[in-house]
Write a protein that holds these residues in place. Structure first.
Motif, PDB file in Angstrom:
ATOM      1  N   SER A   1      -3.939   1.609  -8.436  1.00 56.58           N
ATOM      2  CA  SER A   1      -4.686   1.001  -9.194  1.00 56.58           C
ATOM      3  C   SER A   1      -4.670   1.282 -10.802  1.00 56.58           C
ATOM      4  CB  SER A   1      -6.338   0.793  -8.891  1.00 56.58           C
ATOM      5  OG  SER A   1      -7.004   0.143  -9.750  1.00 56.58           O
ATOM      6  N   ASP A   2      -4.594   2.588 -11.001  1.00 51.59           N
ATOM      7  CA  ASP A   2      -4.462   2.834 -12.406  1.00 51.59           C
ATOM      8  C   ASP A   2      -3.059   2.464 -13.039  1.00 51.59           C
ATOM      9  OD1 ASP A   2      -7.095   3.719 -12.443  1.00 51.59           O
ATOM     10  OD2 ASP A   2      -6.612   6.013 -12.289  1.00 51.59           O
ATOM     11  N   LEU A   3      -2.086   2.873 -12.299  1.00 47.79           N
ATOM     12  CA  LEU A   3      -0.798   2.381 -12.651  1.00 47.79           C
ATOM     13  C   LEU A   3      -0.604   1.051 -12.700  1.00 47.79           C
ATOM     14  CD1 LEU A   3       2.295   3.369 -13.216  1.00 47.79           C
ATOM     15  CD2 LEU A   3       2.612   3.295 -10.713  1.00 47.79           C
ATOM     16  N   LEU A   4      -1.369   0.153 -12.068  1.00 51.26           N
ATOM     17  CA  LEU A   4      -1.011  -1.243 -11.909  1.00 51.26           C
ATOM     18  C   LEU A   4      -1.509  -1.618 -13.127  1.00 51.26           C
ATOM     19  CD1 LEU A   4      -0.430  -4.075 -10.986  1.00 51.26           C
ATOM     20  CD2 LEU A   4      -2.772  -3.933  -9.411  1.00 51.26           C
ATOM     21  N   LEU A   5      -2.757  -0.926 -13.540  1.00 50.49           N
ATOM     22  CA  LEU A   5      -3.737  -1.358 -14.568  1.00 50.49           C
ATOM     23  C   LEU A   5      -2.814  -1.215 -15.921  1.00 50.49           C
ATOM     24  CD1 LEU A   5      -6.257  -2.340 -16.204  1.00 50.49           C
ATOM     25  CD2 LEU A   5      -6.850  -0.185 -15.927  1.00 50.49           C
ATOM     26  N   ARG A   6      -1.886   0.041 -16.004  1.00 47.59           N
ATOM     27  CA  ARG A   6      -1.215   0.364 -17.039  1.00 47.59           C
ATOM     28  C   ARG A   6      -0.028  -0.539 -17.188  1.00 47.59           C
ATOM     29  NH1 ARG A   6       0.977   5.752 -16.993  1.00 47.59           N
ATOM     30  NH2 ARG A   6       0.584   5.774 -14.631  1.00 47.59           N
ATOM     31  N   VAL A   7       0.633  -1.181 -16.018  1.00 43.56           N
ATOM     32  CA  VAL A   7       1.707  -1.965 -16.022  1.00 43.56           C
ATOM     33  C   VAL A   7       1.159  -3.395 -16.728  1.00 43.56           C
ATOM     34  CG1 VAL A   7       3.353  -3.409 -14.502  1.00 43.56           C
ATOM     35  CG2 VAL A   7       2.998  -0.888 -14.360  1.00 43.56           C
ATOM     36  N   LYS A   8       0.199  -3.823 -16.307  1.00 44.86           N
ATOM     37  CA  LYS A   8      -0.630  -5.027 -16.763  1.00 44.86           C
ATOM     38  C   LYS A   8      -0.448  -5.073 -18.362  1.00 44.86           C
ATOM     39  CE  LYS A   8      -2.856  -6.666 -12.589  1.00 44.86           C
ATOM     40  NZ  LYS A   8      -4.022  -6.917 -12.151  1.00 44.86           N
ATOM     41  N   GLN A   9      -1.345  -3.716 -18.720  1.00 41.64           N
ATOM     42  CA  GLN A   9      -1.567  -3.661 -20.196  1.00 41.64           C
ATOM     43  C   GLN A   9      -0.057  -3.657 -20.781  1.00 41.64           C
ATOM     44  OE1 GLN A   9      -3.561   0.001 -21.177  1.00 41.64           O
ATOM     45  NE2 GLN A   9      -3.387  -0.420 -23.296  1.00 41.64           N
ATOM     46  N   ALA A  10       0.734  -3.094 -20.425  1.00 42.00           N
ATOM     47  CA  ALA A  10       2.084  -2.980 -20.901  1.00 42.00           C
ATOM     48  C   ALA A  10       2.751  -4.265 -21.211  1.00 42.00           C
ATOM     49  CB  ALA A  10       3.086  -2.001 -20.190  1.00 42.00           C
ATOM     50  N   GLN A  11       2.515  -5.265 -20.137  1.00 41.81           N
ATOM     51  CA  GLN A  11       3.008  -6.349 -20.074  1.00 41.81           C
ATOM     52  C   GLN A  11       2.362  -7.290 -21.025  1.00 41.81           C
ATOM     53  OE1 GLN A  11       2.255  -7.391 -15.687  1.00 41.81           O
ATOM     54  NE2 GLN A  11       4.493  -8.194 -15.847  1.00 41.81           N
ATOM     55  N   GLU A  12       1.058  -7.250 -21.377  1.00 44.97           N
ATOM     56  CA  GLU A  12       0.397  -7.884 -22.241  1.00 44.97           C
ATOM     57  C   GLU A  12       1.048  -7.417 -23.867  1.00 44.97           C
ATOM     58  OE1 GLU A  12      -3.709  -7.291 -21.981  1.00 44.97           O
ATOM     59  OE2 GLU A  12      -3.829  -8.214 -19.927  1.00 44.97           O
TER      60      GLU A  12
ATOM     61  N   ARG B   1      10.931   3.405  -1.371  1.00 43.16           N
ATOM     62  CA  ARG B   1      12.290   2.882  -0.574  1.00 43.16           C
ATOM     63  C   ARG B   1      12.430   4.069   0.467  1.00 43.16           C
ATOM     64  NH1 ARG B   1      13.645   0.786  -5.447  1.00 43.16           N
ATOM     65  NH2 ARG B   1      14.996   2.608  -5.874  1.00 43.16           N
ATOM     66  N   GLN B   2      12.235   5.299  -0.212  1.00 40.98           N
ATOM     67  CA  GLN B   2      12.807   6.523   0.647  1.00 40.98           C
ATOM     68  C   GLN B   2      11.780   6.818   1.930  1.00 40.98           C
ATOM     69  OE1 GLN B   2      12.686   9.695  -2.137  1.00 40.98           O
ATOM     70  NE2 GLN B   2      14.779   9.389  -2.705  1.00 40.98           N
ATOM     71  N   GLU B   3      10.476   6.493   1.683  1.00 33.54           N
ATOM     72  CA  GLU B   3       9.577   6.599   2.640  1.00 33.54           C
ATOM     73  C   GLU B   3       9.825   5.274   3.883  1.00 33.54           C
ATOM     74  OE1 GLU B   3       5.578   7.510   1.814  1.00 33.54           O
ATOM     75  OE2 GLU B   3       5.966   9.466   0.919  1.00 33.54           O
TER      76      GLU B   3
ATOM     77  N   GLN C   1       0.907  -1.028  -0.011  1.00 33.75           N
ATOM     78  CA  GLN C   1      -0.110  -0.001  -0.184  1.00 33.75           C
ATOM     79  C   GLN C   1       0.981   1.307  -0.089  1.00 33.75           C
ATOM     80  OE1 GLN C   1      -3.293   0.443  -0.228  1.00 33.75           O
ATOM     81  NE2 GLN C   1      -2.897   2.710  -0.166  1.00 33.75           N
ATOM     82  N   LEU C   2       0.806   1.996  -1.085  1.00 28.46           N
ATOM     83  CA  LEU C   2       1.773   3.140  -1.296  1.00 28.46           C
ATOM     84  C   LEU C   2       1.104   4.403  -0.421  1.00 28.46           C
ATOM     85  CD1 LEU C   2       2.772   2.463  -4.936  1.00 28.46           C
ATOM     86  CD2 LEU C   2       4.013   1.472  -2.591  1.00 28.46           C
ATOM     87  N   SER C   3       1.526   4.863   0.584  1.00 27.55           N
ATOM     88  CA  SER C   3       1.005   6.003   1.275  1.00 27.55           C
ATOM     89  C   SER C   3       1.001   7.269   0.304  1.00 27.55           C
ATOM     90  CB  SER C   3       1.765   6.163   2.576  1.00 27.55           C
ATOM     91  OG  SER C   3       2.856   6.515   2.301  1.00 27.55           O
ATOM     92  N   PHE C   4       1.700   7.230  -0.519  1.00 27.75           N
ATOM     93  CA  PHE C   4       1.882   8.498  -0.952  1.00 27.75           C
ATOM     94  C   PHE C   4       1.105   8.726  -2.454  1.00 27.75           C
ATOM     95  CE2 PHE C   4       5.332   5.835  -2.180  1.00 27.75           C
ATOM     96  CZ  PHE C   4       5.357   5.768  -3.500  1.00 27.75           C
ATOM     97  N   MET C   5       0.289   7.601  -2.765  1.00 29.32           N
ATOM     98  CA  MET C   5      -0.680   7.377  -3.825  1.00 29.32           C
ATOM     99  C   MET C   5      -1.904   7.075  -3.313  1.00 29.32           C
ATOM    100  SD  MET C   5       1.626   5.179  -6.621  1.00 29.32           S
ATOM    101  CE  MET C   5       0.443   5.936  -8.177  1.00 29.32           C
ATOM    102  N   SER C   6      -3.062   7.571  -4.129  1.00 33.68           N
ATOM    103  CA  SER C   6      -4.278   7.176  -3.546  1.00 33.68           C
ATOM    104  C   SER C   6      -4.462   5.860  -4.232  1.00 33.68           C
ATOM    105  CB  SER C   6      -5.448   8.121  -4.380  1.00 33.68           C
ATOM    106  OG  SER C   6      -5.480   7.933  -5.720  1.00 33.68           O
ATOM    107  N   ASP C   7      -5.602   5.120  -3.534  1.00 30.41           N
ATOM    108  CA  ASP C   7      -5.820   3.705  -3.919  1.00 30.41           C
ATOM    109  C   ASP C   7      -6.116   3.743  -5.578  1.00 30.41           C
ATOM    110  OD1 ASP C   7      -5.616   2.383  -1.431  1.00 30.41           O
ATOM    111  OD2 ASP C   7      -7.675   2.667  -1.050  1.00 30.41           O
ATOM    112  N   GLN C   8      -6.940   5.022  -5.945  1.00 32.10           N
ATOM    113  CA  GLN C   8      -7.308   4.888  -7.562  1.00 32.10           C
ATOM    114  C   GLN C   8      -5.930   5.091  -8.270  1.00 32.10           C
ATOM    115  OE1 GLN C   8     -10.336   4.268  -8.897  1.00 32.10           O
ATOM    116  NE2 GLN C   8      -9.040   4.240 -10.749  1.00 32.10           N
ATOM    117  N   GLU C   9      -4.970   6.017  -7.899  1.00 27.95           N
ATOM    118  CA  GLU C   9      -4.043   6.217  -8.565  1.00 27.95           C
ATOM    119  C   GLU C   9      -2.997   4.875  -8.779  1.00 27.95           C
ATOM    120  OE1 GLU C   9      -2.652  10.836  -7.782  1.00 27.95           O
ATOM    121  OE2 GLU C   9      -2.281   9.192  -6.136  1.00 27.95           O
TER     122      GLU C   9
ATOM    123  N   ASN D   1      10.377   5.713 -10.247  1.00 28.44           N
ATOM    124  CA  ASN D   1      10.110   6.885  -9.494  1.00 28.44           C
ATOM    125  C   ASN D   1       9.164   6.326  -8.280  1.00 28.44           C
ATOM    126  OD1 ASN D   1      11.823   8.619 -10.976  1.00 28.44           O
ATOM    127  ND2 ASN D   1      10.097   9.201 -12.219  1.00 28.44           N
ATOM    128  N   VAL D   2       8.226   5.764  -8.555  1.00 27.50           N
ATOM    129  CA  VAL D   2       7.422   5.235  -7.550  1.00 27.50           C
ATOM    130  C   VAL D   2       8.178   4.264  -6.526  1.00 27.50           C
ATOM    131  CG1 VAL D   2       5.263   3.877  -6.958  1.00 27.50           C
ATOM    132  CG2 VAL D   2       5.302   5.344  -8.710  1.00 27.50           C
TER     133      VAL D   2
END
Length: 105
Positions: A48-59, A100-102, A38-46, A94-95
């Motif tokens: 989730s959206d990044l994860l979706l983009r990563v999954k799409q890129a993997q496909e 890691r920094q946090e 759970q990344l405290s500096f990102m909203s759940d939606q952000e 960057n994420v």
């Protein structure tokens, strides 16, 4: 005359093949981070959206790798395809760096 294609084919094998493997590596690591933390500096939606983009890129990457292999590594990939992957990997780096920094604080 067919030998004139050999340098291009070797270049594709030398440059493109490792590049595709690098994309696979970083997308896999990024997906794992986004699915397990759970990344405290990102909203759940952000997140989730990044994860979706990563999954799409993997496909997309999987399809590109299959085509590359099916053509005996003789076909390239358009820069218009590679650049969004590169930008996504940079965003994921960057994420991960911020995560890691946090954790260190």
């Amino acid at each position: 005359m067919s030998d004139s294609n050999l340098p291009g084919t070797e270049l594709l094998k030398t440059v493109l093949e490792p590049l595709l493997e690098d994309f696979q590596h970083w997308f896999t690591r990024s997906r794992h981070l986004l699915e397990t933390e759970q990344l405290s500096f990102m909203s759940d939606q952000e997140q989730s959206d990044l994860l979706l983009r990563v999954k799409q890129a993997q496909e997309e990457l999987s399809t590109a790798k299959m085509l590359f292999a099916a053509t005996d590594k003789q076909v390239g990939i358009d820069m218009a395809t590679l650049m969004p992957w590169h930008q996504l990997v940079t965003e994921c780096w960057n994420v991960a760096m911020r995560f890691r920094q946090e954790r260190e604080v």
